[in-house]
Design an enzyme around this catalytic site. Structure first.
Site, PDB file in Angstrom:
ATOM      1  N   ARG A  63     -10.821 -21.283  55.665  1.00  0.00           N
ATOM      2  CA  ARG A  63     -11.364 -21.265  57.029  1.00  0.00           C
ATOM      3  C   ARG A  63     -12.782 -21.837  57.013  1.00  0.00           C
ATOM      4  O   ARG A  63     -13.172 -22.627  57.851  1.00  0.00           O
ATOM      5  CB  ARG A  63     -11.415 -19.824  57.564  1.00  0.00           C
ATOM      6  CG  ARG A  63     -10.132 -19.353  58.204  1.00  0.00           C
ATOM      7  CD  ARG A  63     -10.216 -17.885  58.561  1.00  0.00           C
ATOM      8  NE  ARG A  63     -10.524 -17.051  57.399  1.00  0.00           N
ATOM      9  CZ  ARG A  63     -10.475 -15.723  57.426  1.00  0.00           C
ATOM     10  NH1 ARG A  63     -10.134 -15.089  58.528  1.00  0.00           N
ATOM     11  NH2 ARG A  63     -10.773 -15.021  56.343  1.00  0.00           N
ATOM     12  N   ARG A 106       1.397 -13.356  50.676  1.00  0.00           N
ATOM     13  CA  ARG A 106       2.416 -12.545  51.320  1.00  0.00           C
ATOM     14  C   ARG A 106       3.619 -13.452  51.587  1.00  0.00           C
ATOM     15  O   ARG A 106       3.446 -14.637  51.897  1.00  0.00           O
ATOM     16  CB  ARG A 106       1.916 -11.971  52.658  1.00  0.00           C
ATOM     17  CG  ARG A 106       0.985 -10.773  52.515  1.00  0.00           C
ATOM     18  CD  ARG A 106       1.726  -9.542  52.057  1.00  0.00           C
ATOM     19  NE  ARG A 106       0.875  -8.373  51.930  1.00  0.00           N
ATOM     20  CZ  ARG A 106       0.237  -8.032  50.798  1.00  0.00           C
ATOM     21  NH1 ARG A 106       0.317  -8.800  49.731  1.00  0.00           N
ATOM     22  NH2 ARG A 106      -0.484  -6.930  50.759  1.00  0.00           N
ATOM     23  N   GLU A 164      10.723  -7.613  50.565  1.00  0.00           N
ATOM     24  CA  GLU A 164      10.667  -7.303  49.135  1.00  0.00           C
ATOM     25  C   GLU A 164      11.404  -5.979  48.920  1.00  0.00           C
ATOM     26  O   GLU A 164      10.981  -4.977  49.476  1.00  0.00           O
ATOM     27  CB  GLU A 164       9.203  -7.153  48.677  1.00  0.00           C
ATOM     28  CG  GLU A 164       8.506  -8.479  48.432  1.00  0.00           C
ATOM     29  CD  GLU A 164       7.002  -8.333  48.281  1.00  0.00           C
ATOM     30  OE1 GLU A 164       6.540  -7.229  47.922  1.00  0.00           O
ATOM     31  OE2 GLU A 164       6.282  -9.329  48.533  1.00  0.00           O
ATOM     32  N   HIS A 177       6.359  -8.543  43.072  1.00  0.00           N
ATOM     33  CA  HIS A 177       5.032  -8.178  43.594  1.00  0.00           C
ATOM     34  C   HIS A 177       4.225  -7.399  42.553  1.00  0.00           C
ATOM     35  O   HIS A 177       3.877  -6.236  42.757  1.00  0.00           O
ATOM     36  CB  HIS A 177       5.166  -7.379  44.900  1.00  0.00           C
ATOM     37  CG  HIS A 177       3.916  -7.429  45.733  1.00  0.00           C
ATOM     38  ND1 HIS A 177       3.930  -7.358  47.107  1.00  0.00           N
ATOM     39  CD2 HIS A 177       2.600  -7.525  45.405  1.00  0.00           C
ATOM     40  CE1 HIS A 177       2.682  -7.423  47.574  1.00  0.00           C
ATOM     41  NE2 HIS A 177       1.864  -7.517  46.551  1.00  0.00           N
TER      42      HIS A 177
END
Lengths: 328, 345
Positions: free
Chosen positions: B200, B262, B291, B310
């Protein structure tokens, strides 16, 4: 070279299981007249005088007295890769034949393999993959926890160009770096990677969370890591071998892994390769074995052949050979 | 400066366990043990400071327990917090959530009920960056496939023409250059990688030159040049499906996508198609949606995909630190003190 004919280069085979990679043939044919072992054996009388150089790919063709005697114009044997333990250096030298390896192309690639294995073992990547992809696998998250890499201590045994590149990479993971080597590196080199010299291997073994074996195989390094060395290691430590299978006492390793003397092992090399299919190492959960990844990338293998070509051409032109290997 | 939260396990700032006659605060958890529950050894430690109430116990004794519960210890997104639960816990002061991601929490809802929130942002950074590197190396050098060859009962030899791709000297594009992304850059630099990043905001010059990273204001530039694209963004409405069909088609056909952020940051169906049609070479995913994936999902069958369950922060030491951080946050929250790692709206 006069006469317009390219010098004959003997190779084991092109393509196939252990043959010269197809993608490298054009480069070799640019400088040499390629002769495969099959062609040589079928037409010995004609071919034997043509062969001025041999390019070994995955240790083949096998160099023995018989072969050396049948190649009167052989000037140089170029090895792909850096290890020369498969060659009888004294025998070859006795025929007045020079030898070269390819150390530069291999170092980054092999260092990457070492780091890949260290990370995969520490973070239990292969086990995690099985859990993530297997149907109905029962597991408890608490049982799949790994050990930290960042901030851990890595002990590098063998600080040649590959070992040093591992140190450079390990430093970026904020690892504490110990090393053991025949000779100590210069102070600036040590400081550049923050490495501490361990004159005694015992000292390294006792402190390291990850023991990374990166030595050449010589009579002195044969079974360098045995029962005694593994018992000096921490029970939470991981052994990573990217050198040669015979540097580690494999039977002692099996015992050490089964009895929790060390936490885990990651082996890119074994003895033999591949291991017999019923070998215990293949069944242990805390072992990762890879099929001698070493330098197996398109880029590195091509660079190895480029390096070999350079060495061969230098030898044939009577110039200093960039990576000459002398019988010690 | 050392970020807060990264501590050793001795806590001079915490009071010792409650003395005789004092009741420990009641803290709601999902469960202990099992697949995803609070670890047994963590629970033993927490019980010195809290009265742990598992969801099962709570549901069986709502009348008595609902007024007692003052905190929720949310371990990997469980227990799930809905309005119904908040309504029935009048004395709930704080929710401590494990990990750095907070996309699973309805912060507005919690704020309306006057409940504070904490996470564990910094303690997970190095482990997650390490895993990103592990996935990149494993994928590029075909480590999982190689392992399968090395141990397969059918293997008779290791073929010479079985090759991977080089990591050293390749170009890495980091999408999301926060704490984790930056740590990935630090590690990648030692592999002599060329580093591009998209964020960003642009980082300052010193930060960029310390890792040799070049800013790509347009994500397209990064995608077109990278051999490895690594995702380390937060999940927000803006980053939802950030990598879709268009982005995948901008990537090189020899490129690998690595996701440690994610699952929802990637359009998963578009990814499957891209992998099947060789639009990109490979993917390595520590996160998916959901998940775990359903067992018949195409991603599980593709040879050029590595999936891990994860495990970004899954080391014994880090998980222990996360637990201790969460305990600290709960204690501070219950005493009305400034909350370490508070998540503000």
């Amino acid at each position: 070279m006069g006469g317009g004919e390219l010098p004959g280069l003997l190779v084991n085979e092109i393509g196939g299981i252990h043959g010269i990679l197809h993608g490298h043939v054009a480069l070799l044919k640019k400088h040499f007249y390629l002769i495969t072992m099959k062609e040589f054996l079928e037409n010995r009388k004609h071919m034997s005088k043509k062969v001025q150089a041999i390019y070994l790919w995955w240790h083949k063709p096998i160099i023995n007295r018989e072969l050396l005697q049948s190649l009167p114009n052989l000037k140089v044997i170029a090895n792909s890769g850096v290890g020369m333990d498969h060659l009888d250096l004294k025998l070859v030298a006795s025929f007045g034949v020079k030898m070269a390896n390819a150390p530069y192309a291999v170092s980054s690639s092999t260092a990457d393999t070492g780091m890949a294995l260290l990370l995969a073992s520490a973070r239990r990547l292969v086990e995690g993959y099985h859990v993530a992809t297997s149907p109905g696998m029962e597991y408890s998250e608490a049982d799949l926890l790994g050990v930290e890499v960042t901030g851990a201590t890595v002990g590098i045994i063998g600080m040649g160009s590959i070992g040093y590149k591992i140190a450079l990479r390990a430093k970026a993971f904020e690892m504490n770096i110990l090393y053991h080597n025949r000779t100590r590196r210069k102070e600036q080199e040590e400081q550049a990677v923050g490495a501490t010299y361990c004159e005694k291997i015992d000292s390294l073994l006792q402190q390291a969370d990850f023991v990374m074996v990166v030595v050449s195989l010589t009579p002195q390094t044969h079974k360098l890591i045995g029962k005694r060395e593994m018992e000096l290691m921490k029970p939470t430590a991981t052994l990573i071998n990217i050198s040669r299978g015979a540097v580690v006492d494999q039977e002692a390793l099996v015992t050490a892994l089964q009895t929790g003397v060390i936490r885990a092992a990651a082996l890119d090399v074994t003895y033999p390769e591949p291991l017999p299919r019923d070998h215990t190492l293949l069944k242990l959960k805390n072992v990762i074995i890879t099929p001698h990844l070493g330098i197996k990338t398109d880029k590195a293998t091509y660079m190895v052949t480029e390096e070999a070509v350079e060495n061969i051409l230098a030898a044939l032109n009577g110039l200093p050979i960039p990576s000459e290997v002398l019988p010690s | 400066t050392k970020p807060c939260g990264r501590r050793s396990s001795s806590f001079p700032s915490l009071d010792p366990p409650a003395g005789f006659g004092q009741e420990l605060p009641y803290v709601l958890i999902d469960c202990i043990g099992g697949r995803y529950g609070v670890y047994e050894d963590h629970a033993e430690f927490l019980k010195k400071y809290f009265h742990l109430i598992a969801m099962k116990e709570y549901l069986e004794n709502k009348k008595f327990l609902s007024k007692k519960i003052r905190a929720i210890y949310m371990w990997f997104h469980k227990p799930v917090i809905k309005e119904e639960l908040l309504q029935s816990l009048p004395n709930l002061k704080i929710v401590a959530s494990s990990g750095v991601g907070i996309d699973h929490l309805d912060l507005n809802l919690l704020s309306r009920y006057g409940v504070k929130v904490s996470n564990t942002p910094f303690v997970v950074s190095t482990d997650t960056a390490d895993l990103g590197m592990a996935l990149m190396l494993a994928s590029s050098r075909r480590l999982v496939e190689g392992y399968q060859i090395a141990v397969s009962p059918d293997t008779e030899y290791f073929p010479a023409d079985w090759l991977g791709a080089e990591v050293s000297g390749a170009t890495l594009g980091i999408v999301g250059m926060g704490t984790i992304g930056y740590k990935v850059a630090e590690r990648a630099k030692a592999f002599e990688m060329k580093i591009l990043y998209h964020n960003r905001n642009q980082r300052n010059k010193e930060e960029e030159s310390a890792v040799g990273a070049s800013y790509c204001k347009k994500i397209d530039d990064l995608l077109q040049q990278s051999d490895f694209v690594l995702l380390s963004v937060n999940l927000t409405p803006q980053t939802h499906k950030l990598i879709g069909k268009r982005e995948l088609e901008l990537m090189k056909p020899t490129a690998t996508l690595i996701n440690i952020s994610r699952g929802l940051v990637v359009d998963q169906d578009a990814l499957v198609e891209a992998l099947q049609n060789k639009v990109i070479k490979a993917a390595a995913l520590d996160v998916t949606y959901p998940e775990p994936l359903p067992r018949d999902h195409p991603l599980l069958k593709l040879k050029n995909v590595i999936i891990t369950p994860h495990i970004g922060s899954a080391t014994k030491k880090t998980r222990r630190l996360m637990m201790e951080n969460m305990m600290e946050s709960i204690q501070a929250g219950l005493r009305g003190l400034p909350i370490p790692n508070e998540v503000l709206l």
